[in-house]
Scaffold this motif. Structure first.
Motif, PDB file in Angstrom:
ATOM      1  N   ASP B 308       0.824  -1.218   0.000  1.00 28.92           N
ATOM      2  CA  ASP B 308       0.000   0.000   0.000  1.00 28.92           C
ATOM      3  C   ASP B 308       0.855   1.265   0.000  1.00 28.92           C
ATOM      4  OD1 ASP B 308      -2.171  -1.615   0.007  1.00 28.92           O
ATOM      5  OD2 ASP B 308      -2.562  -1.448   2.163  1.00 28.92           O
ATOM      6  N   GLY B 309       1.957   1.233  -0.756  1.00 30.66           N
ATOM      7  CA  GLY B 309       2.852   2.381  -0.841  1.00 30.66           C
ATOM      8  C   GLY B 309       2.205   3.547  -1.574  1.00 30.66           C
ATOM      9  N   ARG B 310       2.766   4.744  -1.406  1.00 27.10           N
ATOM     10  CA  ARG B 310       2.228   5.944  -2.045  1.00 27.10           C
ATOM     11  C   ARG B 310       3.248   6.505  -3.028  1.00 27.10           C
ATOM     12  NH1 ARG B 310      -2.687   7.591   0.304  1.00 27.10           N
ATOM     13  NH2 ARG B 310      -2.771   8.536  -1.759  1.00 27.10           N
ATOM     14  N   ALA B 311       2.738   7.036  -4.130  1.00 32.29           N
ATOM     15  CA  ALA B 311       3.615   7.596  -5.166  1.00 32.29           C
ATOM     16  C   ALA B 311       4.412   8.791  -4.640  1.00 32.29           C
ATOM     17  CB  ALA B 311       2.796   8.007  -6.374  1.00 32.29           C
ATOM     18  N   GLY B 312       3.857   9.478  -3.646  1.00 27.96           N
ATOM     19  CA  GLY B 312       4.531  10.645  -3.082  1.00 27.96           C
ATOM     20  C   GLY B 312       5.909  10.318  -2.537  1.00 27.96           C
ATOM     21  N   ASN B 313       6.088   9.069  -2.096  1.00 22.90           N
ATOM     22  CA  ASN B 313       7.391   8.658  -1.563  1.00 22.90           C
ATOM     23  C   ASN B 313       8.318   8.145  -2.659  1.00 22.90           C
ATOM     24  OD1 ASN B 313       6.251   9.153   0.947  1.00 22.90           O
ATOM     25  ND2 ASN B 313       5.490   7.044   1.114  1.00 22.90           N
ATOM     26  N   MET B 314       7.832   8.163  -3.883  1.00 25.14           N
ATOM     27  CA  MET B 314       8.615   7.558  -4.964  1.00 25.14           C
ATOM     28  C   MET B 314       8.833   8.559  -6.091  1.00 25.14           C
ATOM     29  SD  MET B 314       6.225   4.262  -5.017  1.00 25.14           S
ATOM     30  CE  MET B 314       5.804   3.445  -3.501  1.00 25.14           C
ATOM     31  N   SER B 315       9.050   9.806  -5.734  1.00 30.67           N
ATOM     32  CA  SER B 315       9.179  10.833  -6.780  1.00 30.67           C
ATOM     33  C   SER B 315      10.446  10.628  -7.603  1.00 30.67           C
ATOM     34  CB  SER B 315       9.134  12.232  -6.187  1.00 30.67           C
ATOM     35  OG  SER B 315       9.864  12.259  -5.009  1.00 30.67           O
ATOM     36  N   PHE B 316      11.513  10.092  -6.981  1.00 32.49           N
ATOM     37  CA  PHE B 316      12.731   9.836  -7.752  1.00 32.49           C
ATOM     38  C   PHE B 316      12.429   8.877  -8.905  1.00 32.49           C
ATOM     39  CE2 PHE B 316      16.205   6.896  -8.661  1.00 32.49           C
ATOM     40  CZ  PHE B 316      17.141   7.780  -9.153  1.00 32.49           C
ATOM     41  N   GLU B 317      11.728   7.793  -8.567  1.00 32.92           N
ATOM     42  CA  GLU B 317      11.417   6.784  -9.582  1.00 32.92           C
ATOM     43  C   GLU B 317      10.547   7.375 -10.694  1.00 32.92           C
ATOM     44  OE1 GLU B 317      11.325   6.305  -6.358  1.00 32.92           O
ATOM     45  OE2 GLU B 317      12.119   4.337  -5.808  1.00 32.92           O
ATOM     46  N   LEU B 318       9.569   8.190 -10.309  1.00 37.23           N
ATOM     47  CA  LEU B 318       8.678   8.810 -11.305  1.00 37.23           C
ATOM     48  C   LEU B 318       9.478   9.702 -12.251  1.00 37.23           C
ATOM     49  CD1 LEU B 318       5.376   9.933  -9.524  1.00 37.23           C
ATOM     50  CD2 LEU B 318       5.560   8.528 -11.557  1.00 37.23           C
ATOM     51  N   VAL B 319      10.354  10.524 -11.658  1.00 34.84           N
ATOM     52  CA  VAL B 319      11.164  11.443 -12.469  1.00 34.84           C
ATOM     53  C   VAL B 319      12.113  10.650 -13.367  1.00 34.84           C
ATOM     54  CG1 VAL B 319      12.956  13.243 -12.346  1.00 34.84           C
ATOM     55  CG2 VAL B 319      10.969  13.354 -10.856  1.00 34.84           C
ATOM     56  N   TYR B 320      12.691   9.585 -12.820  1.00 37.39           N
ATOM     57  CA  TYR B 320      13.623   8.738 -13.577  1.00 37.39           C
ATOM     58  C   TYR B 320      12.928   8.172 -14.818  1.00 37.39           C
ATOM     59  CZ  TYR B 320      17.231   5.168 -14.351  1.00 37.39           C
ATOM     60  OH  TYR B 320      18.235   4.394 -14.883  1.00 37.39           O
ATOM     61  N   LEU B 321      11.743   7.620 -14.613  1.00 43.58           N
ATOM     62  CA  LEU B 321      10.993   7.025 -15.740  1.00 43.58           C
ATOM     63  C   LEU B 321      10.649   8.093 -16.778  1.00 43.58           C
ATOM     64  CD1 LEU B 321       8.573   4.639 -13.810  1.00 43.58           C
ATOM     65  CD2 LEU B 321      10.497   3.965 -15.244  1.00 43.58           C
ATOM     66  N   PHE B 322      10.238   9.249 -16.295  1.00 40.99           N
ATOM     67  CA  PHE B 322       9.861  10.323 -17.204  1.00 40.99           C
ATOM     68  C   PHE B 322      11.080  10.806 -17.997  1.00 40.99           C
ATOM     69  CE2 PHE B 322       9.093  14.804 -18.212  1.00 40.99           C
ATOM     70  CZ  PHE B 322       7.936  14.675 -18.964  1.00 40.99           C
ATOM     71  N   LEU B 323      12.228  10.907 -17.328  1.00 35.82           N
ATOM     72  CA  LEU B 323      13.434  11.372 -18.014  1.00 35.82           C
ATOM     73  C   LEU B 323      13.910  10.366 -19.060  1.00 35.82           C
ATOM     74  CD1 LEU B 323      15.552  13.069 -15.198  1.00 35.82           C
ATOM     75  CD2 LEU B 323      14.336  14.154 -17.091  1.00 35.82           C
ATOM     76  N   VAL B 324      13.891   9.074 -18.701  1.00 34.04           N
ATOM     77  CA  VAL B 324      14.317   8.046 -19.675  1.00 34.04           C
ATOM     78  C   VAL B 324      13.385   8.092 -20.886  1.00 34.04           C
ATOM     79  CG1 VAL B 324      14.534   5.554 -20.091  1.00 34.04           C
ATOM     80  CG2 VAL B 324      15.429   6.536 -17.986  1.00 34.04           C
ATOM     81  N   GLY B 325      12.081   8.187 -20.633  1.00 37.79           N
ATOM     82  CA  GLY B 325      11.101   8.257 -21.733  1.00 37.79           C
ATOM     83  C   GLY B 325      11.331   9.482 -22.592  1.00 37.79           C
ATOM     84  N   SER B 326      11.557  10.618 -21.961  1.00 33.00           N
ATOM     85  CA  SER B 326      11.740  11.865 -22.716  1.00 33.00           C
ATOM     86  C   SER B 326      13.030  11.825 -23.541  1.00 33.00           C
ATOM     87  CB  SER B 326      11.797  13.065 -21.772  1.00 33.00           C
ATOM     88  OG  SER B 326      10.636  13.105 -21.010  1.00 33.00           O
ATOM     89  N   PHE B 327      14.072  11.259 -22.933  1.00 31.65           N
ATOM     90  CA  PHE B 327      15.362  11.196 -23.632  1.00 31.65           C
ATOM     91  C   PHE B 327      15.266  10.301 -24.871  1.00 31.65           C
ATOM     92  CE2 PHE B 327      19.716   9.285 -23.956  1.00 31.65           C
ATOM     93  CZ  PHE B 327      20.344  10.429 -24.421  1.00 31.65           C
ATOM     94  N   THR B 328      14.644   9.128 -24.712  1.00 30.31           N
ATOM     95  CA  THR B 328      14.535   8.216 -25.858  1.00 30.31           C
ATOM     96  C   THR B 328      13.587   8.804 -26.915  1.00 30.31           C
ATOM     97  OG1 THR B 328      12.937   6.962 -24.566  1.00 30.31           O
ATOM     98  CG2 THR B 328      15.142   6.046 -24.710  1.00 30.31           C
TER      99      THR B 328
END
Lengths: 226, 342
Positions: B308-328
């Motif tokens: 039952d984790g929250r996305a708020g605690n995982m902002s690094f992962e969210l940003v990482y995924l977004f950056l990899v997607g944007s770069f590719t």
């Protein structure tokens, strides 16, 4: 409409491709670009169609640089040697998709289907059609946006004698309707009565540019095709 | 006849070499070999058990004495409280924490990541052996096992299935489709219209995201899996599907035809899938896997679905995924502008 080509160059290696080439195409011309395989005919047309990016040189249509693709895309229609259509969709779907992307009203699709005798095949999938019919759909698609210039790369390639004759009739009709046409062929005898101007490419260089009458009397024809 | 068969077989091999299919023959065994090297616990030998003990809890002297005596098989980490123990457990720095069992005072509860796992079994067996050696009685010190990952075994496998679906769309379906459009010159036909390169790319990424989300929705409907933090879950699914769809489109641009795209797809699919999914079982993989975007998608997904984790605690992962997607995505745009392999 005026198409200006200035020092257009594309070299794949030292021998293949197109050496710096310049010429001007005026409204209403029907130009046959002739040459043996590997002479650079397709490379030239593909660069004019924005399929290949040139190494150097410039192409303008009515003063607009061809690099500005979205600005010139409705001015130049290209019919490649191998029809590039969505095979698993119908003739009508293919034409409507491209009409939508060209922002052309759908009634134009019906006009094209009628003009190219494709009404009976409108529901047929492209993969079910003969090469000749596919080529007709391809030409129809290129005409959807009513471009003033049309480029045909080896339009008769793979067609039998009857279909070749029919295609030349079609080119003549399109030309009569006021279009400027450039098409490639490696059989100059066939286009004798069709073209208003002949350009000959040999090993990537433009070696002749003039009327068909002059061409067939020239040494170039003798040397290349005799 | 044999001459013809041999000629055809050699031709097929040449085709396989040309469209890079043959690389799979070399790559898969090599990949399995490297993965096995990275798995540090084979044949049931899990090495030293890493157990967490609470600093402020008064464990029975037999327990602490036995654990101390068993230092060759057991490594003790003293933790401030249950929260710290839970954190170390999630970071896979320890295999379990011994807590007070509130239901049965005087006995212990073992907190682990998963009940059905090799480390849990090893801890229970070891403590049972230590207890018998120390007291000789049959009453077990550990009377309860609590897990961080909630839900049935089916639910515990859900993050892995979702990772597989996302990677399948991203690395297998999309590159093949992009390469097909290039191979059949359909992309060039579309570029004969006033559409912009970026519009075509966005359409492809959206298609990948829609396919991924449809597959995940279908999986949830079939398995009747519910999600507590739905918004957080959707945010991660969208970030992951964007990242891997953009990645897949980029891979498609590196290929001239569908056969090459399938091969390159598998070459990327396996390394992204296995280390992430196997990192639960390996310390070494836990070190390597975070470099992969698939891990940055899989771990938060696991936390959301199982803890039952929250996305708020995982902002690094969210940003990482977004950056990899944007770069590719940007790389695809550059290749498309250059008419790469078209």
């Amino acid at each position: 409409m005026q198409l200006e080509i200035l020092n257009l160059t594309k070299l794949y290696d030292q021998k293949r491709g197109l050496q710096p080439t310049s010429f001007v195409v005026k409204k209403g011309e029907l130009i046959a670009v002739v040459g043996h395989n590997g002479a650079g005919k397709s490379t030239l047309l593909k660069m004019l169609a924005n399929w290949i990016l040139p190494d150097s040189g410039q192409v303008t249509i009515d003063g607009i640089d061809l690099k500005n693709r979205t600005a010139v895309v409705k001015k130049v229609g290209f019919v490649p040697e191998v029809p590039n259509l969505f095979d698993f969709f119908s003739v009508e779907y293919n034409l409507k998709l491209f009409a939508f992307l060209f922002q052309t009203p759908f009634p134009r699709v019906d006009e094209i289907l009628r003009e190219f005798n494709l009404l009976a095949f409108r529901k047929n999938k492209i993969q079910e059609l003969s090469k000749g019919l596919k080529q007709r759909v391809n030409i129809g698609r290129a005409l959807l946006a009513d471009p003033p210039v049309l480029l045909f790369d080896e339009p008769t390639s793979g067609l039998d004698f009857e279909m070749t004759k029919e295609l030349y009739r079609l080119l003549h009709t399109i030309h009569e309707a006021g279009k400027t046409i450039l098409f490639t062929s490696h059989r100059p005898e066939e286009i004798k009565s069709l073209a208003t101007r002949i350009m000959v490419l040999h090993k990537g260089s433009l070696v002749f540019d003039g009327s068909p009458q002059k061409y067939f009397q020239s040494e170039v024809h003798e040397n290349l095709y005799a | 006849m044999i001459r013809n068969i041999l000629a055809l077989a050699f031709n097929d091999l040449a085709v396989a070499l040309k469209n890079k299919t043959i690389y799979l023959i070399l790559f898969i065994p090599l990949f399995v070999f490297v993965s096995l090297k990275l798995l540090d616990r084979t044949d049931g030998d899990i090495g030293k058990i890493r157990i967490g003990l609470l600093q402020h809890y008064a464990y029975a002297p037999q327990i602490t004495g036995s654990v101390k005596a068993a230092e060759k098989i057991m490594e003790v980490t003293w933790v401030q409280n249950e929260e710290e123990g839970t954190r170390l457990l999630q970071e896979k720095k320890i295999d379990g924490v011994l807590l007070s069992n509130e239901k049965e005072p005087g006995s212990l509860a073992l907190l682990v990541l998963k009940k059905e796992s090799l480390p849990t079994l090893a801890i229970v067996e070891s403590f049972s052996a230590l207890q018998k050696a120390a007291e000789g009685s049959s009453t077990s010190w550990i009377t309860d096992i609590k897990t961080l990952h909630e839900g049935s075994i089916q639910r515990q496998t859900l993050p892995t299935w979702i990772l597989m679906l996302v990677l399948l769309v991203g690395f297998i379906i999309l590159p093949a489709q992009v390469a097909e459009e290039k191979e059949k010159k359909l992309l060039l036909a579309l570029l004969q219209t006033p559409i912009r390169e970026v519009q075509w790319l966005i359409a492809k990424v959206i298609m990948g995201m829609v396919l991924t989300m449809m597959a995940i929705l279908f999986l949830h409907l079939l398995g009747r899996f519910t999600v507590v933090n739905l918004f957080d879950y959707i945010a991660f699914i969208m970030a992951g599907s964007f990242c891997f769809s953009a990645y897949g489109v980029f891979l498609g641009f590196l290929c001239r035809n569908q056969a090459s795209a399938r091969t390159i797809g598998v070459l990327f699919y396996l390394p992204h899938l296995l280390p992430s999914a196997l990192s639960d079982f390996s310390q070494k993989l836990t070190v390597v896997a975070p470099l992969l975007p698939s891990y940055q998608f899989y771990e938060p997904l696991k936390a959301i679905l199982l803890e039952d984790g929250r996305a708020g605690n995982m902002s690094f992962e969210l940003v990482y995924l977004f950056l990899v997607g944007s770069f590719t995505f940007y790389l695809s745009y550059l290749l498309m502008k250059r008419r790469w392999l078209m």
